[in-house]
Design an enzyme around this catalytic site. Sequence first.
Site, mmCIF file in Angstrom:
data_model
loop_
_atom_site.group_PDB
_atom_site.id
_atom_site.type_symbol
_atom_site.label_atom_id
_atom_site.label_comp_id
_atom_site.label_asym_id
_atom_site.label_seq_id
_atom_site.Cartn_x
_atom_site.Cartn_y
_atom_site.Cartn_z
ATOM 1 N N SER A 1 0.816 -1.211 0.000
ATOM 2 C CA SER A 1 0.000 0.000 0.000
ATOM 3 C C SER A 1 0.854 1.268 0.000
ATOM 4 O O SER A 1 1.873 1.347 0.685
ATOM 5 C CB SER A 1 -0.911 0.028 1.223
ATOM 6 O OG SER A 1 -1.930 -0.930 1.115
ATOM 7 N N GLY A 2 0.395 2.248 -0.771
ATOM 8 C CA GLY A 2 1.103 3.526 -0.837
ATOM 9 C C GLY A 2 2.264 3.538 -1.799
ATOM 10 O O GLY A 2 2.794 4.596 -2.136
#
Length: 394
Positions: free
Chosen positions: A339-340
């Site tokens: 994520s990210g």
Amino acid sequence: MWKLLTVGLLLAACSSWGCCTSIFYSSKDANQVLRIQKRSNTFLEELKAGSVERECVEERCDFEEASEIFETKEETLNFWSKYVEVKYSNCSMDNGGCEHFCREDPAEQHRLCSCASGYQLKDDHTTCEPVVEFPCGRVKSDYIEAKADFNIRLIDGTVGRRGGSPWQIMLQNTKGMFLCGGVLIHPSWVLTAAHCLEEHKGFKVKLGKFRFRPEADEQTIWVDKWVTHENYTKTTSDNDIAMLHLAEHVMYYKYALPICLPTRNLAEQELMRSGKQAVVTGWGAMSEPNHTYAAFLRYIQIPIVPRNECAQAMHSQLSDNMLCAGSLGDRKDSCHGDSGGPMFTRYKDTWFLVGLVSWGEGCGRKGKFGVYTKVSQYLEWIQHHIDKSAPLKG
């Protein structure tokens, strides 16, 4: 057909410029040429080798080829500025011929090229050259360029080479616990997913990393402030983007470089087209049931998916701020811990950011896609916060 049309337009245009009037047809006659099937020995073939008619009308030429025809740089530039205006009157085809950014000028009724920060436009008014030692979006290591097996996945995938994604950062909490990925866009700014910041009160980032464990020359920088998008919605993951401001500037080197941000026009017309191949990197989980993180930074290459196809495959609702990628027939996907992190794609010789790893329905499940925050929706928001934090010039 486009090639014939280009010939006709250039014939007509050159007539209006007053160049080679004894050879070029008038606009009316040029239209007549378009009605005649092209044959092997046309009047253009009979012109002397190296002439502008042969090199730049019959075939599409580049600035270097044009410069071989004219005696002086001024003559070359005079021809080239008119030539590219005829070839690309707007940005809709081939990004207007621009290497980086294209915009249309309604007042002048033609398109203008420009470059990302750290580059300048060359004399041909279309290509960009670096003017700094470490420009954004230029990989110093070759693992993405090499003929590697891209048919891998972050889940149970194969390791690349160090420096293949130099904009990748590792996000940790104050205790050094691994949280997420992120992407470097500026000497003092990192992008990540908003959901990565939930339930934590402090952060630090590690740059120049390849291995999951500590490395001798990695950089560790504390985050002194962060901005979660004001419309981020936890339940739907809409507007899943946040900015991290670093307490000190990143020291660029071949393993720690920023990625380029596109313009919205470049992103929508070129970088996010359905079927366009994008690269995703991260240390995320290698299998869905357990959350054992990868020992080395991994990557996948996956195609951008049409919105309607993704909406049919996913149970959760998609917003206009989301972008889907993957293939229904295989398991290439991002997972927990990715994520990210960045989804990026190359345009000509430069890598641009198109998405941030956001969510999925499981990891690597057949019949499902990965969902990414569509960065082009937030370019003004990003620039606003960068400008807001910049020191005032006296």
